[in-house]
Each structure stands twice: as structure tokens, then as C-alpha cells.
Design an enzyme around this catalytic site. Sequence first.
Site, mmCIF file in Angstrom:
data_model
loop_
_atom_site.group_PDB
_atom_site.id
_atom_site.type_symbol
_atom_site.label_atom_id
_atom_site.label_comp_id
_atom_site.label_asym_id
_atom_site.label_seq_id
_atom_site.Cartn_x
_atom_site.Cartn_y
_atom_site.Cartn_z
ATOM 1 N N GLY A 47 -4.652 -0.800 6.186
ATOM 2 C CA GLY A 47 -4.852 -1.560 7.498
ATOM 3 C C GLY A 47 -6.081 -1.477 8.169
ATOM 4 C CB SER A 85 -0.732 0.026 1.254
ATOM 5 O OG SER A 85 0.030 -0.158 2.314
ATOM 6 C CB CYS A 144 0.769 -5.691 1.838
ATOM 7 S SG CYS A 144 -0.212 -4.857 2.899
ATOM 8 C CB CYS A 186 2.998 -3.708 9.682
ATOM 9 S SG CYS A 186 2.844 -2.555 8.601
HETATM 10 N N1 DGL Z 1 2.510 -2.736 4.923
HETATM 11 C C1 DGL Z 1 1.285 -2.992 5.032
HETATM 12 C C2 DGL Z 1 1.426 -4.648 5.939
HETATM 13 O O1 DGL Z 1 2.515 -5.196 5.988
HETATM 14 C C3 DGL Z 1 0.316 -2.431 5.546
HETATM 15 C C4 DGL Z 1 0.192 -1.017 5.875
HETATM 16 C C5 DGL Z 1 -1.265 -0.306 5.552
HETATM 17 O O2 DGL Z 1 -1.979 -0.324 6.577
HETATM 18 O O3 DGL Z 1 -1.430 0.088 4.551
HETATM 19 O O4 DGL Z 1 0.564 -4.726 6.526
#
Ligand code: DGL
Length: 288
Positions: free
Chosen positions: A64, A32, A95, A206
Site C-alpha cells: 500500500g 501481498s 490486490c 482493499c
Molecule cells: N490487499 C491489498 C489490496 O487489496 C493491499 C494490502 C497492502 O497494502 O499490502 O490493496
Amino acid sequence: MNKLANDTGDEVCTPQEAVPVGDAGRVLIFDSGVGGLSILSALKRQFKAGEFIYASDNAAFPYGTRSRSFLVARVEAVLRALIRDYDPDIVVVACNTASTVVLPTIRSHFTLDIVGVVPAIKPAAQLTRSGTIGLLGTPGTVNRDYTDRLIEEFAAHLRVIKVGSSELVDLAEQALRGQALCHETLKAILAPMFDEPDLDTVVLACTHFPLIRTQLETAAPRKVAWVDSGAAIARRVASLRHRLELKRDGGVERNTTTAVFTQSAPDIQALQPALESFGCQRIDVLAP
Ligand code: DGL
């Protein structure tokens, strides 16, 4: 449940200095926001060469707090456009929030190999000595059935303290735009885990969070093991790569990195130094 094991990685994935070898082929890394850069960095530690396309769905950031149905439709649509324009050999959904929802659907809709980043609960369960681990992800990830299944399969005998924080995702975005992070805010986000005296291992569930790992370590009241999925995902891509016939001339080692955003936005400018530090030479905006 084999797929879970594949996506999670079989080995403990604390940072380790692998010697980069081979050509990754053309790898599309999708998130994202900036979080997938932590996976890009793990891939660059694994491979000597590759054509890396780092894609951020900044038009729909953050994921998220999004619903399941939104994520299924959105990720499929964006991936379709990215595959059309960049023709990758392998896709990495970098993600946790998206992977824990969309992997079965997108794997059934696309023919190419898709690797999904999911919470590294299995390696954390192997690492803990106290039997208490923290799970730090987005609110979406920590509340998913998929995550509960990972806990049941690999950590049913452990105490798992879940913390879902969208604020920490925003803070990682700010850090990559050159802003200093407030120590007290980080401490407050970590408190529900560190209030538990036995906690000795934290899963960074995350992909944004490994990017601010140093700041998290500094804010934490004591030393713990921080576990993320980066190295395991890079090894997974390497194992797929072995049996993959590349679509382009495999004998030529290319080394390029392109960042792609789903919408042009003024704050991409502020990200430029960070993108350059990850080796991005070009910035594109995805055509609709
Ligand atoms: N980087 C994303 C993950 O690993 C999430 C970030 C978001 O909330 O967009 O969950």
C-alpha cells in the site's frame, strides 16, 4: 474502458449465496498478504471444486505504500516464479493496490488469463441512494489515476470520500493471526467517512478489509452498505472458465488449496488456524 468494467464486475456485488457449481481449474490467487483470502473465499462459494493456490508476497508486504515502479517490477517477478512452479490456468491479482498499477503491463507480458481486483466503484454507485459513498483502500489505491478514472466513469455524479489506511491493512493481518481489534482505533479510521451524514455506501477497496467486515460494521456509528469485489471476481473467473481449455484432465474434480509465501517467517505459524479455516491443507515457500 471495457477492461475496467470487466475487472470491476457488472453487477451489484453485495454478498449473495450462489450455489457452488463446476470446477474452477487451477487458480492462482495473489496478494501481498492475507487479503486475497477474501477472494479465495468468494471463489470457493462460486465453484464446487478447484485447485486453489493462494500466494502471499509476505517478503514485500505491505504494497500500500510502495512506489509504482517497485510494484510493476515486483509483481511481475513474483508472478513469473509462481507461474513457473504452479502452472495455473487463471491468475487472480487479488490486490487493488497492485491491480490499479500493474494490470496493463502484466497482461502484455503473460499469455494466460489474468483477472484483477479493482475498487468496486461501479456497483457502489448503483447502490447508493444518498449520492455519497466512501472509498476505503490503501493510500496507494485511493490516490491512483486508475481509481480516479473509475470514479470519473461510474461515479462522476456522486460525492466520493476517500480514506487510505495502511493501519487497517495491518489490523486485518493481526485479526487473521487471532488478535482482537481495538474498537476505538477502527472508529477513528472510519470517522472521516461517517462524519458525512449522507454516507450510505462504503467500498471496501482493499481485499484485506472484507476479512474484518464484521468488526468494521460493529465500529461504524450507523448502518451502511459495504461493497466488495469478491462475488464479481468469482463470476468473472467463472465466465473465463467456460471458454478455457484446462491444462490438466478437466473431467476430474480436484479440491485442494495450497498457501504459498515468498519468504519463510515465524508469523506464518500464527496464521495456520486461519489458513486452515479457508481450507488450506499445505503451506509452501516459493523457491527463488
Ligand atoms: N490487499 C491489498 C489490496 O487489496 C493491499 C494490502 C497492502 O497494502 O499490502 O490493496
